[in-house]
Design an enzyme around this catalytic site. Structure first.
Site, PDB file in Angstrom:
ATOM      1  N   ASP A  78       0.884  -1.215   0.105  1.00 38.96           N
ATOM      2  CA  ASP A  78      -0.045   0.065  -0.141  1.00 38.96           C
ATOM      3  C   ASP A  78       0.818   1.270   0.026  1.00 38.96           C
ATOM      4  O   ASP A  78       2.002   1.323  -0.232  1.00 38.96           O
ATOM      5  CB  ASP A  78      -1.114   0.002   1.224  1.00 38.96           C
ATOM      6  N   ASP A 117     -12.836   2.310   4.364  1.00 39.45           N
ATOM      7  CA  ASP A 117     -11.824   2.544   5.351  1.00 39.45           C
ATOM      8  C   ASP A 117     -12.221   1.759   6.587  1.00 39.45           C
ATOM      9  O   ASP A 117     -11.431   1.310   7.393  1.00 39.45           O
ATOM     10  CB  ASP A 117     -11.358   3.723   5.504  1.00 39.45           C
ATOM     11  N   ASP A 175      -5.929   4.687  -5.587  1.00 36.20           N
ATOM     12  CA  ASP A 175      -6.395   5.416  -4.441  1.00 36.20           C
ATOM     13  C   ASP A 175      -6.899   7.054  -5.070  1.00 36.20           C
ATOM     14  O   ASP A 175      -6.227   7.422  -6.042  1.00 36.20           O
ATOM     15  CB  ASP A 175      -5.523   5.476  -3.357  1.00 36.20           C
ATOM     16  N   ARG A 216      -5.594  16.653   3.259  1.00 34.66           N
ATOM     17  CA  ARG A 216      -4.430  15.628   3.238  1.00 34.66           C
ATOM     18  C   ARG A 216      -3.372  15.928   2.878  1.00 34.66           C
ATOM     19  O   ARG A 216      -2.273  15.181   2.436  1.00 34.66           O
ATOM     20  CB  ARG A 216      -5.053  14.282   2.724  1.00 34.66           C
TER      21      ARG A 216
HETATM   22  C1  DGJ Z   1      -6.934   5.348   1.780  1.00 35.67           C
HETATM   23  C2  DGJ Z   1      -7.382   3.910   1.378  1.00 35.67           C
HETATM   24  O1  DGJ Z   1      -8.879   3.827   1.466  1.00 35.67           O
HETATM   25  C3  DGJ Z   1      -6.574   3.161   2.505  1.00 35.67           C
HETATM   26  O2  DGJ Z   1      -7.103   1.930   2.147  1.00 35.67           O
HETATM   27  C4  DGJ Z   1      -5.141   3.300   2.038  1.00 35.67           C
HETATM   28  O3  DGJ Z   1      -4.848   2.765   0.911  1.00 35.67           O
HETATM   29  C5  DGJ Z   1      -4.769   4.801   2.464  1.00 35.67           C
HETATM   30  N1  DGJ Z   1      -5.646   5.484   1.589  1.00 35.67           N
HETATM   31  C6  DGJ Z   1      -3.360   5.032   2.050  1.00 35.67           C
HETATM   32  O4  DGJ Z   1      -2.939   6.513   2.194  1.00 35.67           O
END
Ligand code: DGJ
Length: 743
Positions: free
Chosen positions: A365, A547, A477, A442
Site C-alpha cells: 500500500d 476504510d 486511490d 490531506r
Molecule cells: C486510503 C485508503 O482507503 C486506504 O486503504 C489506504 O490505501 C490509504 N488511503 C493510504 O494512504
C-alpha cells in the site's frame, strides 16, 4: 425485436418479458411518457394512458385545447420553453440569450446491440441479440439544437439504459443536460438512497416522497462517500422479497444529481445526470455533447430483485477485461499492518507469514515511494524509495514471486504533494485559480486531469514504473475532494467544463493503463468508498468498499452497497482487533464471515497471531478458495437488515441452486432471548438440502440435517439453540452451508 413503433398512434413500446417502457409522439410533436413497469401485452396504442386536464394559469400548446399543457403532461425529455415550468432535463442558453427550446420529434432508428458512448463508461453487449437500441431524434430548428435520445433495452433483464447526445448549428451553452428523465403518474413511493460519510458509506436510507424536490447529489468532484449516484422509488409495501421498485443508477464518477420532483398533482419527475452546478458546457457547431448513461431497473420482486438485475448487468456487461469473470485472489494488504513504517524485511516477513496460510497476493500500500514517511509528502514523482526497497519494485516483486505470491501495488495518480519535483516543474498542472491559494486536503492537491498533457505525463510515468515489474494488481486511490475547479490550461469559456473533463481525463487514463496492462486486476479506491460507482466498475471490476474494517460496521456497509453493486466488486478484508477505526473487538470468525461476502483478503500482520489464530486463518483461506466462485458470482440475497434488526443475514446461491452459503450475524446478545429463525431465499422448493453449520474456521460443526428448500424458505432456517451463537458474547456469527441432496 423488443422495440416496436406503431406508426398510426406514433407509440414506442420497448419490452421484454419483465419490463415495458412506453412513450409516444404527442400531437404537439413532443414525446409523452405513458408507462414504465411490469411487461404489458403490446397494443396498437396506449392512448388511454395519455392524460390531460385543464389547469389554471397553464400555458397551452393549442388555442383550442385548454387541457393540453406540457406543464401537466408526462414527458420524456422536457426543456424550458414549450409550457413546462417544472425542472427540465435540458437547459441551454442560445446565442441570442434565449433559454427557450422546443424539441420536437424528427425520426427514430432501431438497431440491434448497443453503441458505446465516446469517452464514457457504459454497459455493453457482446452479441447483438442481447439488446436493442432505439434512438429518437428531436430538434428545434429555430434554436439550432438537436437532441438524440438513446434507449437500450436488454433482452433478458428488466433494465433500460439511457443517455442523450446534444449538438447544435450555432454555439450554445449547455447548463443542464440530464441523462434520464422519467415522469411517473403518481407519487405513492418511498425514495431509497445510499447515504453516509467516510468510514460509513452507503447506508440504506428511506423516506416517503413528498411534494417538492428531494435529491441526492455530489459537488465534490467524485461520486462521494456522502451520496451514491443512485436512487430507487419503491412502493410502500415493497420489501426485500416482494413488491415493486424502480431503480436509477448513474454510470458516472463525478458530480451528479439524482432527484425526484413531485408536483401538486402527485406526478413524480425523476431526473438523473451530471450536476448542473459548476457545469457549463460551451458547445460549438459540429460538436456533440454526450451525457453519461443512466440505468433504470424495474423489479416486481422487491429490492432483492432490483439488486440482482444490477448485479448481473454490472458484473457481466459493465465490468470488462480478463478479471471480469475470474475469481479474485486472496490478498493481504500491509496498510493497517504497517502504515508508513516498513522496510523490505518487514514486508517480506508479513508476506511469508501470509503465504504460509494460503494467501495468494501481497498488496504493497501507500509509502513505497520517495519522501513518503507520512501523508504529508511524496505524491507525484513516483520514484521508488530504495531505502525501503533496495531492489526497487522489480526486485521486491521478484522476491514475492520467489515466495509464491503475486504482487499488488498502491498508487494515487491524481494527486501531488507540495515540494515534489512535479509540483515544482508544473505548478500550472495543479487545479487552482492563479492568484488564489489552492486549498490543501490531506496535505495534497489535485492534478488537472482535464488537461490532456497531465494525463499523458501520468500515463508515461506509470507505464514506465510498471513495465517489467511483475505487478498483477493495482489499487488506485484518490484521497481528497476537488475544491479549486479551475484549469490553467482552459480559457474562460471552458472553466465550466473542468469538472466533467477531469473525470473524462481519469477515464482516459484508466482506459490507457488497463489496455496497456490487460493482465492487471485494478481495484478503485477513494479514501475507502468515495468513488464506489458504476463508472469506476467499467475500468476496475472491484473497489475498496470502505476504510472501516470493523466487522459490525461492515455489515451495514456491505448490505447497503449490495443494493446496486455485486459482491465480486466489494473489497472486504479481515483486519486486526481492537479495530483501528472503532476500537471494537470482534472474533476472527465474525470478521471473516463478513469479509467472505466480498473480494476477500486480510489487512493485518498475520505473523502476530497466536498459533490457534493462524490455524483459523489457514482454514478460512482454504474455505474461501473452495467456495469463492459461489461467494463471488452466486445470486446474492439480503435476508435481514442490520439497519432495522439486531441480527443481519444474507446468502448466496449457485446458478443451479444446488449449493448455497448463508451468513447469519447477531450483533448484541440478549439474555433469555426468544426463538430465532431466518427465512431463506433462492433455493429450489422441490429439493432437499443438507444444512451444515460451519464453525470458527469455517469447518463443519454441530449436527447437520436435511430440510426441504420450501421449508427453509417458508418456515425458515432455525438458528435458536445454536449454542455458540448464544454463549460467545456480542458480535457472533455463523455460516451455514446448504447442499442439495437426493433422498
Ligand atoms: C486510503 C485508503 O482507503 C486506504 O486503504 C489506504 O490505501 C490509504 N488511503 C493510504 O494512504
Amino acid at each position: 425485436m423488443p422495440i416496436l413503433f406503431h406508426p398510426q398512434s406514433r407509440t414506442f413500446h420497448l419490452f421484454n418479458d419483465r419490463l415495458s417502457y412506453i412513450f409516444k409522439v404527442l400531437p404537439s410533436g413532443h414525446l409523452g411518457q405513458l408507462y414504465c413497469g411490469r411487461a404489458l401485452h403490446d397494443r396498437p396504442d396506449f392512448d388511454r394512458l395519455f392524460e390531460t386536464a385543464p389547469r389554471a394559469m397553464a400555458a397551452c400548446s393549442f388555442e383550442a385545447d385548454t387541457a393540453y399543457s406540457l406543464e401537466h403532461i408526462r414527458q420524456e425529455y422536457p426543456v424550458c420553453g414549450p409550457g413546462d415550468v417544472r425542472l427540465p432535463a435540458l437547459d441551454a442558453c442560445m446565442p441570442d440569450g434565449s433559454r427557450l427550446l422546443d424539441l420536437q420529434y424528427q425520426g427514430h432508428t432501431v438497431a440491434p446491440g448497443k453503441p458505446p458512448i465516446q469517452g464514457l463508461p457504459a454497459t455493453y453487449t457482446e452479441q447483438p441479440e442481447e439488446a436493442d437500441t432505439l434512438t429518437v431524434t428531436l430538434a428545434d430548428p429555430l434554436a439550432g439544437v438537436t437532441v438524440r435520445l438513446f434507449y437500450t433495452i436488454f433482452a433478458r433483464l428488466p433494465a433500460l439504459a439511457r443517455h442523450a447526445e446534444i449538438c447544435c448549428t450555432a454555439p450554445i451553452e449547455l447548463d443542464r443536460a440530464m441523462s434520464l428523465c422519467l415522469d411517473l403518474p403518481d407519487s405513492d413511493y418511498e425514495m431509497v438512497e445510499l447515504t453516509g460519510a467516510w468510514a460509513r458509506e452507503r447506508h440504506l436510507t428511506t423516506r416517503p416522497l413528498a411534494e417538492g424536490v428531494q435529491a441526492v447529489y455530489s459537488l465534490r468532484g467524485h461520486s462521494s462517500h456522502q451520496f451514491n449516484p443512485f436512487l430507487a422509488l419503491k412502493r410502500p409495501d415493497c420489501g426485500e422479497m416482494q413488491g415493486e421498485v424502480l431503480g436509477f443508477s448513474l454510470v458516472y464518477s463525478g458530480n451528479f444529481l439524482a432527484q425526484a420532483d413531485v408536483d401538486p398533482y402527485h406526478v413524480t419527475r425523476v431526473t438523473m445526470g451530471i450536476h448542473p452546478q459548476n457545469f457549463c458546457w460551451k458547445l460549438d457547431p459540429g460538436q456533440t455533447f454526450a451525457t453519461p448513461e443512466a440505468v433504470l431497473v424495474y423489479s416486481d420482486r422487491g429490492l432483492n430483485g432490483m439488486s440482482q438485475t444490477y448485479h448481473t448487468l454490472y458484473r457481466s456487461r459493465l465490468a470488462r477485461g480478463r478479471w471480469r469473470d475470474a475469481v479474485r485472489p486472496v490478498l493481504v494488504n500491509n496498510w493497517e499492518a504497517t502504515y508508513f513504517d516498513f522496510n523490505e524485511e518487514k514486508l517480506l516477513s508479513l508476506a511469508a507469514g501470509a503465504k504460509a496460510l494460503g494467501v495468494e497476493l501481497f498488496v504493497l500500500d501507500d509509502g513505497w515511494f520517495r519522501n513518503r514517511s507520512s501523508d504529508e509528502t511524496g505524491l507525484g514523482d513516483w520514484q521508488v524509495d530504495t531505502a525501503k526497497l533496495p531492489g526497487g519494485l522489480k526486485g521486491f516483486g521478484e522476491k514475492l514471486g520467489a515466495l509464491g505470491l503475486q504482487f499488488g501495488l498502491w498508487i494515487e495518480p491524481e494527486m501531488v504533494s507540495p515540494g515534489t519535483r512535479l509540483w515544482q516543474d508544473h505548478p500550472d498542472w495543479v487545479l487552482h485559480q492563479p492568484g488564489r491559494r489552492p486549498l490543501p486536503s490531506r496535505h495534497q492537491y489535485v492534478l488537472d486531469l482535464s488537461n490532456p498533457a497531465v494525463g499523458d505525463y501520468l500515463y508515461d510515468r506509470l507505464a514506465a514504473l510498471l513495465d517489467g515489474v511483475p505487478v498483477s494488481y493495482i489499487k488506485w486511490d484518490m484521497n481528497r475532494s476537488i475544491s479549486d475547479a479551475f484549469s490553467c490550461a482552459a480559457g474562460p469559456d471552458r472553466q465550466g467544463q473542468v469538472l466533467h473533463r477531469y473525470i473524462l481525463g481519469v477515464y482516459r487514463l484508466y482506459e490507457r493503463l488497463t489496455a496497456r496492462f490487460p493482465g492487471i486486476l485494478f481495484e478503485s479506491c477513494a479514501s475507502g468508498g468515495a468513488r464506489f460507482d458504476p463508472g469506476m466498475l467499467y475500468y476496475a471490476p472491484q473497489a475498496w468498499t470502505s476504510d472501516d474494517t470493523d466487522a459490525v460496521e461492515r455489515l451495514k456497509i456491505q448490505y447497503g452497497t449490495s443494493l446496486v453493486y455485486p459482491v465480486s466488486s466489494m473489497g472486504a478484508h479481515v483486519a486486526a482487533v481492537p479495530n483501528h477505526q472503532l476500537g471494537r473487538v470482534t472474533s476472527l470468525t465474525t470478521r471473516a464471515n463478513v469479509a467472505f461476502f466480498g473480494a476477500f483478503g486480510y489487512e493485518m500482520d498475520l505473523t502476530r497471531l497466536p498459533p490457534r489464530g493462524r490455524e483459523l486463518v489457514a482454514r478460512q483461506v482454504a474455505f474461501f478458495k473452495q467456495y469463492r466462485p459461489l461467494l463471488q458470482f452466486g445470486t446474492f440475497w439480503r435476508l435481514q437488515s442490520p439497519f432495522t434488526h439486531n441480527e443481519a443475514a444474507w446468502m448466496t446461491v449457485s446458478p443451479g441452486r444446488d449449493t448455497a452459503l448463508v451468513g447469519d450475524y447477531l450483533i448484541l446478545q440478549q439474555a433469555n432471548a426468544g426463538y430465532r429463525r431466518v427465512r431463506l431465499a433462492g433455493l429450489d422448493p422441490d429439493r432437499l438440502y443438507r444444512v451444515t453449520p460451519l464453525g470458527s474456521g469455517a469447518e463443519p460443526c454441530g449436527p447437520a440435517y436435511t430440510a426441504g428448500g420450501d421449508e427453509l424458505m417458508q418456515a425458515g432456517l432455525v438458528t435458536t439453540g445454536d449454542s455458540r451463537m448464544q454463549q460467545d458474547g456480542d458480535f457472533v456469527s455463523r455460516l451455514y452451508l446448504l447442499q442439495a441432496v437426493t433422498e
